[in-house]
Design a protein around this motif. Structure first.
Motif, PDB file in Angstrom:
ATOM      1  N   VAL A 233       0.836  -1.207   0.000  1.00  0.00           N
ATOM      2  CA  VAL A 233       0.000   0.000   0.000  1.00  0.00           C
ATOM      3  C   VAL A 233       0.868   1.254   0.000  1.00  0.00           C
ATOM      4  CG1 VAL A 233      -1.714   1.313   1.305  1.00  0.00           C
ATOM      5  CG2 VAL A 233      -1.950  -1.165   1.083  1.00  0.00           C
ATOM      6  N   ALA A 234       1.954   1.236   0.771  1.00  0.00           N
ATOM      7  CA  ALA A 234       2.864   2.387   0.790  1.00  0.00           C
ATOM      8  C   ALA A 234       3.414   2.668  -0.606  1.00  0.00           C
ATOM      9  CB  ALA A 234       4.012   2.129   1.775  1.00  0.00           C
ATOM     10  N   LYS A 235       3.783   1.605  -1.321  1.00  0.00           N
ATOM     11  CA  LYS A 235       4.321   1.782  -2.677  1.00  0.00           C
ATOM     12  C   LYS A 235       3.279   2.416  -3.592  1.00  0.00           C
ATOM     13  CE  LYS A 235       6.780  -0.636  -6.354  1.00  0.00           C
ATOM     14  NZ  LYS A 235       7.374  -1.938  -6.803  1.00  0.00           N
ATOM     15  N   ALA A 236       2.022   2.013  -3.435  1.00  0.00           N
ATOM     16  CA  ALA A 236       0.952   2.618  -4.231  1.00  0.00           C
ATOM     17  C   ALA A 236       0.775   4.092  -3.886  1.00  0.00           C
ATOM     18  CB  ALA A 236      -0.353   1.861  -4.006  1.00  0.00           C
ATOM     19  N   ASP A 237       1.168   4.475  -2.669  1.00  0.00           N
ATOM     20  CA  ASP A 237       1.135   5.876  -2.244  1.00  0.00           C
ATOM     21  C   ASP A 237       2.467   6.582  -2.509  1.00  0.00           C
ATOM     22  OD1 ASP A 237      -1.442   6.358  -1.455  1.00  0.00           O
ATOM     23  OD2 ASP A 237      -1.061   6.317   0.688  1.00  0.00           O
ATOM     24  N   ASN A 238       3.306   5.964  -3.343  1.00  0.00           N
ATOM     25  CA  ASN A 238       4.601   6.527  -3.760  1.00  0.00           C
ATOM     26  C   ASN A 238       5.610   6.622  -2.627  1.00  0.00           C
ATOM     27  OD1 ASN A 238       3.743   7.017  -6.521  1.00  0.00           O
ATOM     28  ND2 ASN A 238       2.544   8.722  -5.720  1.00  0.00           N
ATOM     29  N   VAL A 239       5.515   5.701  -1.682  1.00  0.00           N
ATOM     30  CA  VAL A 239       6.501   5.613  -0.597  1.00  0.00           C
ATOM     31  C   VAL A 239       7.128   4.224  -0.655  1.00  0.00           C
ATOM     32  CG1 VAL A 239       6.879   5.622   1.896  1.00  0.00           C
ATOM     33  CG2 VAL A 239       5.281   7.253   0.873  1.00  0.00           C
ATOM     34  N   GLU A 240       8.440   4.184  -0.889  1.00  0.00           N
ATOM     35  CA  GLU A 240       9.156   2.915  -1.004  1.00  0.00           C
ATOM     36  C   GLU A 240       9.690   2.485   0.363  1.00  0.00           C
ATOM     37  OE1 GLU A 240       9.617   0.930  -3.613  1.00  0.00           O
ATOM     38  OE2 GLU A 240       8.733   2.184  -5.193  1.00  0.00           O
ATOM     39  N   LEU A 241       9.280   1.317   0.806  1.00  0.00           N
ATOM     40  CA  LEU A 241       9.761   0.762   2.068  1.00  0.00           C
ATOM     41  C   LEU A 241      10.478  -0.555   1.793  1.00  0.00           C
ATOM     42  CD1 LEU A 241       6.605   1.313   4.329  1.00  0.00           C
ATOM     43  CD2 LEU A 241       8.647   2.744   4.220  1.00  0.00           C
TER      44      LEU A 241
END
Length: 313
Positions: A233-241
């Motif tokens: 979900v973070a990646k879909a929000d443009n946050v790479e974890l």
């Protein structure tokens, strides 16, 4: 010498801790700070604060805790909002008309979500700015005006929207709060904290256990799925974890806080409203927005909502 006027809004454990750290720091820069504690009541009141520091030394002092209707709020340069996530919207709606036109707002709470609606509201206040913060410091409130500093941790702040926090104020706050740092990509830091909260808080509340119990193998698959969903979900929000880093962080916190009862466990135990909507619920909401299925976080949301419903009846 110019005084920087800071208001700490919210007299819970973290609010009182941040107030103590800002108002008692001996470093050179914070000597220029004037710090006020602001409660959610409308009128100001005299109170004696009792504070047990990390070395178990007990301190106390009498202060005026400002009410939300006091004219002094209009003079503040910064407010640090330390209330529950579900209290932020109503509190900001009440405070915004009373703040200086160029007052800077810092949100410090568990979970995510209120920053989105607040940023929209601040579009009508072009001289204001919004920063976000997270902390892993531990604090326990044993009575309304009595707290204990229970754990040393990191506090991270960063800019989110509107005008940036002025450099002298930024430096003063970072000097006053122990182990505080500025993060240019604050959403990444908040997402990392969110992953930790999603993996620990609802599980400890549901299984009624201390944080350390989650290190047992029986919880491994559940924690892994929760973390995986958060990363997607973070990646879909443009946050790479990073997957490995997130797992290491979660288990590091489980180990370091093994004897702690999570805030959500305590909320359930004391039959209080939890912040589940801003933790697992935030993952579910953003997952729905991106058409991503998040069954493990959905289950945790349902579990905690069910527990809340039982004592709300």
């Amino acid at each position: 010498m110019t005084k920087h006027r800071i208001g700490v809004v919210g007299a819970g454990a973290i609010g009182q801790l941040i107030f103590q750290q800002l108002s008692t720091s001996t470093s050179p820069l914070p000597n220029k700070l004037s710090v006020q504690l602001i409660c959610r009541e409308s009128e100001s009141q005299q109170q004696t604060l009792f504070f047990t520091n990390i070395n178990h030394a007990v301190q106390h002092k009498m202060i005026t805790v400002l009410g939300q209707h006091t004219p002094k709020i209009k003079k503040l340069d910064v407010i640090i909002v330390c209330v529950k996530a579900y209290q932020v919207d109503d509190l900001i709606d009440a405070l915004l008309p009373t703040l200086a036109q160029n007052c800077h707002i810092i949100l410090l709470h568990n979970g995510m979500g209120p920053h989105i609606s607040l940023a929209r509201k601040l579009s009508d206040y072009p001289q204001m700015g919004l920063s976000l913060a997270t902390t892993s410091q531990g604090a326990l409130r044993s009575a309304k005006w009595q707290i204990t500093h229970t754990g040393i941790g990191q506090t991270t702040l960063g800019h989110y929207s509107g005008l940036a926090l002025k450099q002298p104020l930024k430096e003063a706050i970072l000097e006053a709060i122990p182990n505080a740092s500025w993060h240019d990509h604050i959403l990444s830091a908040l997402w990392q904290k969110l992953v930790i909260n999603c993996a620990i808080n609802p599980l400890t509340a549901f299984y009624q256990c201390k944080n350390g119990q989650l290190a047992n193998d029986e919880y491994k698959a559940e924690i892994t799925q929760i973390i995986t969903e958060c990363i997607i979900v973070a990646k879909a929000d443009n946050v790479e974890l990073d997957d490995l880093a997130c797992h290491e962080l979660v288990y590091q916190v489980i180990t370091l806080t093994s004897n702690n009862l999570s805030s959500m466990y305590q909320d359930i135990y004391h039959q209080r409203q939890t912040e589940i909507d801003y933790i697992s619920g935030y993952i579910v909401a953003r997952g729905t927005h991106h058409n991503i299925n998040v069954p493990a976080n959905t289950l945790n949301l349902q579990r905690i909502k069910s527990l809340e419903t039982k004592y709300q009846q």
